[in-house]
Write an enzyme that holds these catalytic residues in place. Structure first.
Site, PDB file in Angstrom:
ATOM      1  N   ALA A   1       4.651  -3.300  -9.377  1.00 43.70           N
ATOM      2  CA  ALA A   1       5.064  -4.616  -9.518  1.00 43.70           C
ATOM      3  C   ALA A   1       5.232  -5.174  -8.341  1.00 43.70           C
ATOM      4  O   ALA A   1       5.889  -4.519  -7.423  1.00 43.70           O
ATOM      5  CB  ALA A   1       6.164  -5.050 -10.553  1.00 43.70           C
TER       6      ALA A   1
ATOM      7  N   GLY B   1       4.769   0.021 -11.494  1.00 38.82           N
ATOM      8  CA  GLY B   1       3.516  -0.525 -12.387  1.00 38.82           C
ATOM      9  C   GLY B   1       2.150   0.023 -12.149  1.00 38.82           C
ATOM     10  O   GLY B   1       1.418  -0.309 -12.985  1.00 38.82           O
TER      11      GLY B   1
ATOM     12  N   GLU C   1       1.725   2.948 -14.002  1.00 37.04           N
ATOM     13  CA  GLU C   1       1.753   2.460 -15.408  1.00 37.04           C
ATOM     14  C   GLU C   1       0.412   1.824 -15.868  1.00 37.04           C
ATOM     15  O   GLU C   1       0.030   2.084 -16.974  1.00 37.04           O
ATOM     16  CB  GLU C   1       3.034   1.650 -15.809  1.00 37.04           C
ATOM     17  CG  GLU C   1       4.256   2.412 -15.410  1.00 37.04           C
ATOM     18  CD  GLU C   1       5.581   1.429 -15.607  1.00 37.04           C
ATOM     19  OE1 GLU C   1       5.654   0.681 -14.633  1.00 37.04           O
ATOM     20  OE2 GLU C   1       6.568   1.734 -15.978  1.00 37.04           O
TER      21      GLU C   1
ATOM     22  N   GLU D   1      10.727   3.445  -9.379  1.00 27.82           N
ATOM     23  CA  GLU D   1      11.817   2.125  -9.762  1.00 27.82           C
ATOM     24  C   GLU D   1      13.304   2.544  -9.575  1.00 27.82           C
ATOM     25  O   GLU D   1      13.991   1.698  -9.302  1.00 27.82           O
ATOM     26  CB  GLU D   1      11.573   1.711 -11.077  1.00 27.82           C
ATOM     27  CG  GLU D   1      10.100   0.991 -11.324  1.00 27.82           C
ATOM     28  CD  GLU D   1       8.995   2.073 -11.763  1.00 27.82           C
ATOM     29  OE1 GLU D   1       9.245   3.167 -11.526  1.00 27.82           O
ATOM     30  OE2 GLU D   1       7.952   1.614 -12.281  1.00 27.82           O
TER      31      GLU D   1
HETATM   32  N1  CO8 Z   1       5.582  -5.351  -3.818  1.00 28.12           N
HETATM   33  C1  CO8 Z   1       5.340  -6.185  -3.072  1.00 28.12           C
HETATM   34  N2  CO8 Z   1       4.852  -5.858  -1.843  1.00 28.12           N
HETATM   35  C2  CO8 Z   1       4.478  -4.615  -1.529  1.00 28.12           C
HETATM   36  C3  CO8 Z   1       4.806  -3.651  -2.479  1.00 28.12           C
HETATM   37  C4  CO8 Z   1       5.189  -3.933  -3.764  1.00 28.12           C
HETATM   38  N3  CO8 Z   1       5.217  -3.130  -4.915  1.00 28.12           N
HETATM   39  N4  CO8 Z   1       4.268  -2.444  -2.178  1.00 28.12           N
HETATM   40  C5  CO8 Z   1       3.830  -2.770  -0.899  1.00 28.12           C
HETATM   41  N5  CO8 Z   1       4.116  -3.895  -0.597  1.00 28.12           N
HETATM   42  C6  CO8 Z   1       3.623  -4.817   0.605  1.00 28.12           C
HETATM   43  C7  CO8 Z   1       4.692  -4.298   1.838  1.00 28.12           C
HETATM   44  O1  CO8 Z   1       5.806  -5.221   1.781  1.00 28.12           O
HETATM   45  C8  CO8 Z   1       3.992  -4.627   3.315  1.00 28.12           C
HETATM   46  O2  CO8 Z   1       3.988  -5.933   3.373  1.00 28.12           O
HETATM   47  P1  CO8 Z   1       4.265  -6.722   4.691  1.00 28.12           P
HETATM   48  O3  CO8 Z   1       3.371  -5.974   5.733  1.00 28.12           O
HETATM   49  O4  CO8 Z   1       4.431  -7.929   4.411  1.00 28.12           O
HETATM   50  O5  CO8 Z   1       5.675  -6.263   4.982  1.00 28.12           O
HETATM   51  C9  CO8 Z   1       2.549  -4.160   2.826  1.00 28.12           C
HETATM   52  O6  CO8 Z   1       2.442  -4.212   1.233  1.00 28.12           O
HETATM   53  C10 CO8 Z   1       2.162  -3.060   3.200  1.00 28.12           C
HETATM   54  O7  CO8 Z   1       3.235  -1.895   2.632  1.00 28.12           O
HETATM   55  P2  CO8 Z   1       4.074  -0.950   3.758  1.00 28.12           P
HETATM   56  O8  CO8 Z   1       4.145  -1.567   5.034  1.00 28.12           O
HETATM   57  O9  CO8 Z   1       5.242  -0.582   2.922  1.00 28.12           O
HETATM   58  O10 CO8 Z   1       3.192   0.264   3.816  1.00 28.12           O
HETATM   59  P3  CO8 Z   1       3.471   1.669   3.906  1.00 28.12           P
HETATM   60  O11 CO8 Z   1       2.065   2.399   4.340  1.00 28.12           O
HETATM   61  O12 CO8 Z   1       4.626   1.973   4.916  1.00 28.12           O
HETATM   62  O13 CO8 Z   1       4.277   2.220   2.705  1.00 28.12           O
HETATM   63  C11 CO8 Z   1       4.342   2.525   0.344  1.00 28.12           C
HETATM   64  C12 CO8 Z   1       3.454   2.265   1.287  1.00 28.12           C
HETATM   65  C13 CO8 Z   1       5.101   3.976   0.142  1.00 28.12           C
HETATM   66  C14 CO8 Z   1       3.504   2.517  -0.939  1.00 28.12           C
HETATM   67  C15 CO8 Z   1       5.400   1.466   0.214  1.00 28.12           C
HETATM   68  O14 CO8 Z   1       4.943   0.170   0.503  1.00 28.12           O
HETATM   69  C16 CO8 Z   1       5.994   1.245  -0.934  1.00 28.12           C
HETATM   70  O15 CO8 Z   1       7.204   2.027  -0.965  1.00 28.12           O
HETATM   71  N6  CO8 Z   1       6.000   0.072  -1.814  1.00 28.12           N
HETATM   72  C17 CO8 Z   1       6.672  -0.034  -3.080  1.00 28.12           C
HETATM   73  C18 CO8 Z   1       6.501   0.788  -4.095  1.00 28.12           C
HETATM   74  C19 CO8 Z   1       7.364   0.640  -5.224  1.00 28.12           C
HETATM   75  O16 CO8 Z   1       8.597   0.739  -5.333  1.00 28.12           O
HETATM   76  N7  CO8 Z   1       6.703   0.320  -6.398  1.00 28.12           N
HETATM   77  C20 CO8 Z   1       7.449   0.255  -7.498  1.00 28.12           C
HETATM   78  C21 CO8 Z   1       7.872  -1.097  -7.888  1.00 28.12           C
HETATM   79  S1  CO8 Z   1       8.862  -1.856  -9.163  1.00 28.12           S
HETATM   80  C22 CO8 Z   1       7.783  -1.657 -10.622  1.00 28.12           C
HETATM   81  O17 CO8 Z   1       6.394  -1.347 -10.376  1.00 28.12           O
HETATM   82  C23 CO8 Z   1       8.257  -2.047 -11.927  1.00 28.12           C
HETATM   83  C24 CO8 Z   1       7.469  -2.081 -13.095  1.00 28.12           C
HETATM   84  C25 CO8 Z   1       7.617  -2.861 -14.082  1.00 28.12           C
HETATM   85  C26 CO8 Z   1       7.607  -4.333 -14.176  1.00 28.12           C
HETATM   86  C27 CO8 Z   1       6.071  -4.752 -14.233  1.00 28.12           C
HETATM   87  C28 CO8 Z   1       5.698  -6.307 -14.257  1.00 28.12           C
HETATM   88  C29 CO8 Z   1       4.476  -6.461 -13.479  1.00 28.12           C
END
Ligand code: CO8
Length: 257
Positions: free
Chosen positions: A65, A108, A111, A131
């Site tokens: 998400a 998400g 999911e 999460e």
């Molecule tokens: N949300 C928003 N932006 C994101 C997300 C995210 N989940 N994941 C990545 N991005 C963005 C980063 O902020 C970054 O943007 P910017 O360049 O502007 O800073 C860009 O994508 C590239 O990401 P990274 O620089 O972090 O890339 P890396 O290769 O270093 O890392 C990862 C990749 C490991 C995937 C890392 O981006 C990461 O950990 N992302 C988050 C993963 C996460 O925690 N997901 C769970 C989110 S919570 C959730 O899903 C709850 C679900 C229930 C609700 C559903 C309602 C829709």
């Protein structure tokens, strides 16, 4: 219709939806949900479409998400809007949906892949429910669907530590049905979807209903449900045609494709 966060195409009798927010690794926000609902509705209304493939980019199916959209929200916002409930419509798609997953399928994203009927993964796929590392828990079904798919021990491991599992582990655990080389992913998923789309649609839809029922009821009730669906298919011309074609050693010409 023009989409901002998706690429929506048809490939023969298959609908192909590609998540397309590369700047956020396909993070799922409210616009993605609205557009996905629209794309699904259009493909369901289109009689020519027999199955759907949902995919992302090589780097990410979806990294969860959208954390930036969720971060400022308060409990009251979440509760009043029944946040997340809109995704139920995606999970309840009637036509078969195959997730073709490459790269990250996190939170998400994992999911959403599990809402599909089965998952074909590229060797680069990484699945996780991180999460807990954000101070929350899965909210789009991760604690429920992952547990049903991989069992309690591995689901607890994933949900409590937030670690990722690679494609090989996901296949061993039963989360994905097949793992293929990255360059084969889309062709493999499209071929599986084309095969499904070539079959009799009433039997395809009932097969999906029957398997899904297994997750929601007792064995006894599930067996009864399956048997009734099986009986009812004998009211279709496609059952007559499918079995006659077998006996005649020819390809069936299904009417309801
Ligand atoms: N949300 C928003 N932006 C994101 C997300 C995210 N989940 N994941 C990545 N991005 C963005 C980063 O902020 C970054 O943007 P910017 O360049 O502007 O800073 C860009 O994508 C590239 O990401 P990274 O620089 O972090 O890339 P890396 O290769 O270093 O890392 C990862 C990749 C490991 C995937 C890392 O981006 C990461 O950990 N992302 C988050 C993963 C996460 O925690 N997901 C769970 C989110 S919570 C959730 O899903 C709850 C679900 C229930 C609700 C559903 C309602 C829709």
């Amino acid at each position: 219709m023009a989409y901002e966060t998706l690429i929506v195409e048809t490939r023969g009798n298959v609908g192909l939806i590609t998540l397309n927010r590369p700047q956020a690794l396909n993070a799922l926000n409210s616009m993605v949900l609205e557009e996905l609902k629209q794309a699904y509705a259009n493909f369901h209304a289109d009689e020519a479409i027999g199955a759907i493939v949902l995919t992302g980019s090589e780097r990410a199916f979806a990294a969860g998400a959208d954390i930036k959209e969720m971060q400022p929200l308060q409990f009251a916002d979440m509760y009043k809007t029944e946040f997340i409930s809109g995704w139920d419509e995606i999970a309840k798609a009637r036509k078969p949906v195959i997730a073709a997953v490459s790269g990250f399928a996190l939170g998400g994203g994992c999911e959403l892949a599990m809402m599909c009927d089965f998952i074909i993964a590229s060797e680069t796929a990484k699945f996780g429910q991180p999460e807990i590392t954000l101070g929350v828990i899965p909210g789009m079904g991760g604690s429920q669907r992952l547990t049903r798919m991989v069992g309690k021990s591995k689901a607890m491991d994933m949900v409590l530590t937030g670690r990722m599992m690679d494609a090989a582990e996901a296949e061993r655990a039963g989360l994905v049905s097949r793992v293929v080389a990255p360059e084969r992913l889309l062709d493999e998923a499209l071929a599986a979807a084309a095969k499904i789309a070539s079959l009799s649609q009433p039997s395809v839809l009932m097969a999906k209903e029957a398997v899904n029922r297994a997750l929601e009821t007792t064995l006894e009730e599930g067996l009864r449900f399956e048997r009734r669906l099986f009986h009812s298919l004998f009211a279709t011309e496609d059952q007559k045609e499918g079995m006659a074609a077998f006996i005649d050693k020819r390809k069936p010409a299904f009417k309801h494709r």
